[in-house]
Design a protein around this motif. Sequence first.
Motif, PDB file in Angstrom:
ATOM      1  N   ALA A 217       0.832  -1.210   0.000  1.00 48.34           N
ATOM      2  CA  ALA A 217       0.000   0.000   0.000  1.00 48.34           C
ATOM      3  C   ALA A 217       0.868   1.262   0.000  1.00 48.34           C
ATOM      4  O   ALA A 217       0.554   2.247  -0.679  1.00 48.34           O
ATOM      5  N   ASP A 218       1.963   1.219   0.749  1.00 48.63           N
ATOM      6  CA  ASP A 218       2.856   2.378   0.767  1.00 48.63           C
ATOM      7  C   ASP A 218       3.507   2.604  -0.595  1.00 48.63           C
ATOM      8  O   ASP A 218       3.685   3.736  -1.040  1.00 48.63           O
TER       9      ASP A 218
ATOM     10  N   GLU B 171       2.240   1.794  -3.505  1.00 50.05           N
ATOM     11  CA  GLU B 171       1.209   2.345  -4.390  1.00 50.05           C
ATOM     12  C   GLU B 171       0.951   3.817  -4.079  1.00 50.05           C
ATOM     13  O   GLU B 171       0.753   4.626  -5.000  1.00 50.05           O
ATOM     14  N   ALA B 172       0.970   4.179  -2.774  1.00 46.95           N
ATOM     15  CA  ALA B 172       0.774   5.582  -2.402  1.00 46.95           C
ATOM     16  C   ALA B 172       1.911   6.444  -2.922  1.00 46.95           C
ATOM     17  O   ALA B 172       1.697   7.572  -3.383  1.00 46.95           O
TER      18      ALA B 172
ATOM     19  N   HIS C 251       5.113   4.134   6.874  1.00 44.42           N
ATOM     20  CA  HIS C 251       4.221   5.258   7.180  1.00 44.42           C
ATOM     21  C   HIS C 251       4.977   6.288   8.004  1.00 44.42           C
ATOM     22  O   HIS C 251       5.411   6.021   9.115  1.00 44.42           O
TER      23      HIS C 251
ATOM     24  N   ARG D 200       1.372   7.090  -6.576  1.00 47.12           N
ATOM     25  CA  ARG D 200       0.363   8.137  -6.794  1.00 47.12           C
ATOM     26  C   ARG D 200       0.943   9.519  -6.481  1.00 47.12           C
ATOM     27  O   ARG D 200       0.649  10.496  -7.174  1.00 47.12           O
ATOM     28  N   GLN D 201       1.785   9.576  -5.429  1.00 44.02           N
ATOM     29  CA  GLN D 201       2.399  10.855  -5.090  1.00 44.02           C
ATOM     30  C   GLN D 201       3.280  11.346  -6.224  1.00 44.02           C
ATOM     31  O   GLN D 201       3.299  12.533  -6.545  1.00 44.02           O
TER      32      GLN D 201
END
Length: 469
Positions: free
Chosen positions: A62-63, A65-66, A205, A69-70
Amino acid sequence: MFGRLVRGHRDRVGLTQRELADLSTISVRAIRDLEQGRATRPRHATVRLIADGLRLGPRARADLEAAARQGQNCWALKAGYDAAPTAPPAALDTLMGRESEAAALTAELASGTERLVNVMGLNGVGKTRLALEVAARLHSGSGFPVLWAAFAGPPVAYRQQSGPDGLAALITGCADALFGPAGARPPASGTTEGTTDGTAEVITHGTDRHADVTAFAELVADRPALLVVDGALTDRPDTDGIDRLLRDCPELRILVTSEGPYGVAGERTFLLGPLEAPAGAQEYTPDSLGRIPAVRLFLDQLRRTRPEYALTQDDVPAVADVCRRLDGLPSALRAAASWLVVYDLATLRQCLEDDLASLLVHLAGDDEGARFQEALRRRVARLPADGRALLARLCDGERDGGDGDFELADVAALTGRSLPECGRMVRDLLLSGTARPSYRLGRSRFQVFHLVRAFQPAAARVATVAGHR
């Protein structure tokens, strides 16, 4: 950000770029470009294949993928940023009495002679207003994009300009990482947790506290720009991060308004004093008094509530005394002038004599006095012990009829210290914003501000100087 995450995960599991390429079916060149930041917008399928090849757990995936997107958002942000230079906030009032300061700072920043300027001064002295002026001049004169970040504080007299979506959040994040309170910054490295299948997973995170700084550096790149950080309260900025940002962005300038010096390499400390106020021993006419910057500001504020007011010779002593007692401090002048809705000048003058501190509470309820006292508490706390003791004695008014005016020789007589030691103590007072210098008739004299004497905490007044009570 995405490339660094991929590299970190690859190193953790001990894969080469070739081995990751074989496992993910992504080319070696594509992986190399992503890790080195030459490619910043990976497609969703590419992200999925890399995550599969690295065998990432749900949280790490998930990180990743984030971060992808960033990268896509940063690309869109940079396109908007490059299309038009970002304008500074628009000031809502007129600058008074700061021409020499504004001209000097504008010239230094425009030429690149100084790249990190720290404007310091007493609370309410006008640091934000000077920063607005310098930013406006650099933007209009040299075309500098101005990236403005403001820490929480009192209501400000400017109107923020619009910019590309996401830009304000990026600037704020960068400013927080570099100049935010040290305890509030996220940790610089990640932690490791176990997953249900027994493999280790790096938790990312909030782990890269420089993510916004890195994205900011990619946004600015090698083009001229001005980053303004208004109202920084920390006395321990991230010096490594500042150095890295200035190195990665060779044309970037940083303008900070703060309460004191940082001691950062290349820092240009700029001590901003209050506006020029009337001298106590001089006689004035309405015309000559009205040209003094502190008086101009006071009259400007007065006429906002009494537009018909004209300064007369009868009012000259009262106006001069009010501006002098308030040290030419812009916020104090504005607060006091607000009371002229209900007071006449004579009553205002008498109130200042009776209780100077209470007049810093704006008639509309804006408690400038409380903010001033809290800022003064922080400033005094940062002084060395001998500086705090000296300030307490000076605030007690034990010399010169209690006017707070002194020379180095007075400090030497009061403390029993050598002149160099006294010079260091006085310099600490000047940098803390609790006193100001005066150079008259070829002699250096200093004065503790009336407002500092009014607000100096009573507990500090029992301090001693080198054992002298």
